[in-house]
Design a protein around this motif. Structure first.
Motif, PDB file in Angstrom:
ATOM      1  N   GLU A 184       0.811  -1.219   0.000  1.00 18.27           N
ATOM      2  CA  GLU A 184       0.000   0.000   0.000  1.00 18.27           C
ATOM      3  C   GLU A 184       0.843   1.268   0.000  1.00 18.27           C
ATOM      4  O   GLU A 184       0.415   2.296  -0.532  1.00 18.27           O
ATOM      5  N   ALA A 185       2.029   1.242   0.591  1.00 21.47           N
ATOM      6  CA  ALA A 185       2.978   2.363   0.554  1.00 21.47           C
ATOM      7  C   ALA A 185       2.296   3.719   0.725  1.00 21.47           C
ATOM      8  O   ALA A 185       2.461   4.615  -0.116  1.00 21.47           O
ATOM      9  N   PRO A 186       1.528   3.939   1.804  1.00 20.81           N
ATOM     10  CA  PRO A 186       0.775   5.193   1.931  1.00 20.81           C
ATOM     11  C   PRO A 186       1.672   6.419   1.939  1.00 20.81           C
ATOM     12  O   PRO A 186       2.785   6.394   2.451  1.00 20.81           O
ATOM     13  N   GLN A 187       1.177   7.474   1.325  1.00 17.02           N
ATOM     14  CA  GLN A 187       1.875   8.752   1.326  1.00 17.02           C
ATOM     15  C   GLN A 187       0.841   9.873   1.315  1.00 17.02           C
ATOM     16  O   GLN A 187      -0.330   9.658   0.990  1.00 17.02           O
ATOM     17  N   PRO A 188       1.261  11.089   1.705  1.00 21.26           N
ATOM     18  CA  PRO A 188       0.313  12.206   1.771  1.00 21.26           C
ATOM     19  C   PRO A 188      -0.382  12.472   0.431  1.00 21.26           C
ATOM     20  O   PRO A 188       0.228  12.363  -0.632  1.00 21.26           O
ATOM     21  N   LEU A 189      -1.656  12.829   0.542  1.00 25.94           N
ATOM     22  CA  LEU A 189      -2.491  13.129  -0.619  1.00 25.94           C
ATOM     23  C   LEU A 189      -3.012  14.557  -0.474  1.00 25.94           C
ATOM     24  O   LEU A 189      -3.427  14.967   0.614  1.00 25.94           O
ATOM     25  N   TYR A 190      -3.006  15.306  -1.565  1.00 26.08           N
ATOM     26  CA  TYR A 190      -3.388  16.710  -1.520  1.00 26.08           C
ATOM     27  C   TYR A 190      -4.445  17.028  -2.578  1.00 26.08           C
ATOM     28  O   TYR A 190      -4.443  16.438  -3.662  1.00 26.08           O
ATOM     29  N   GLY A 191      -5.307  17.991  -2.240  1.00 25.28           N
ATOM     30  CA  GLY A 191      -6.164  18.597  -3.236  1.00 25.28           C
ATOM     31  C   GLY A 191      -5.437  19.785  -3.824  1.00 25.28           C
ATOM     32  O   GLY A 191      -5.057  20.710  -3.094  1.00 25.28           O
TER      33      GLY A 191
END
Length: 223
Positions: A184-191
């Motif tokens: 899954e390697a989660p990382q920050p997500l931005y609008g």
């Protein structure tokens, strides 16, 4: 290089014309296609990102000619075969063997609950590098840096353009990794807001913006 599905900003496909009071399913088999896709997904053998990539990876001539649910069924057949859940012979109409994951089959009474839960992607992950108001540039080219020709959620029309971070959504599953069973390697997500004229060369009204959710590795800071 982009795939045939990455159509944003492309001329020649005609307008998108909504059909008033369009029913949820135009044909009876559309309902079955959705049900089969949900039931197969509930087996836990792939993620929504892998399913998206498999649809994107259909042959361009098929992708261009298939209807919406034909794409779903064609991709599902490819996924089932790739994961060893059915054989090509079974798909072609041969005898069907006992399914190894039949005990995990989604029952009719469980469908509403499964749909309401969805597939949440919010995870614990790194602190965000960017803050609202920061100017960022979307990576060019728009490609998967982990898998050559792999899945990405960075649209080609935004690549290389400068936008402004509007919102930080927290850390989310990274589709470029998850689509290829790499974790899954989660990382920050931005609008991120982009000026519509910058993207398209013109806009309906001055000040129109296009909002895109982009993962941190898609972005670089702009002074």
């Amino acid at each position: 290089m982009t795939r045939v599905h990455d159509m944003g900003g492309r001329y020649g496909d005609g307008p998108v014309t909504p059909i008033p009071d369009e029913p949820l399913f135009l044909e009876p088999w559309h309902r079955k296609a959705m049900a089969l896709t949900l039931a197969a997904g509930a087996l836990g053998e792939w993620s929504i990102d892998a399913a998206r990539f498999t649809r994107e990876a259909l042959a361009p001539k098929d992708y261009a000619s298939f209807s919406y649910y034909e794409k779903w069924i064609a991709a599902l057949a490819d996924l089932l075969a790739a994961r060893g859940l059915v054989t090509r012979e079974e798909l072609a109409g041969g005898a069907i063997a006992e399914a190894p994951l039949q005990d995990k089959a989604l029952k009719g009474g469980d469908v509403a609950g499964a749909l309401s839960r969805g597939s949440p992607s919010l995870r614990l992950g790194p602190d965000p590098r960017f803050r609202p108001g920061d100017r960022v540039r979307a990576r060019l080219p728009a490609h998967n840096t982990l898998v050559e020709g792999g899945h990405t959620r960075l649209p080609a029309y935004a690549a290389g353009h400068v936008g402004v971070v509007v919102q930080s959504h927290g850390a989310h599953v990274f589709p470029d990794s998850n689509a290829h069973f790499l974790g899954e390697a989660p990382q920050p997500l931005y609008g991120v807001a982009f000026d519509a004229t910058d993207l398209w060369g013109w806009s309906e009204r001055a000040g129109d913006e296009v909002m895109i959710d982009l993962w941190e590795s898609y972005l670089e800071p702009v002074a």
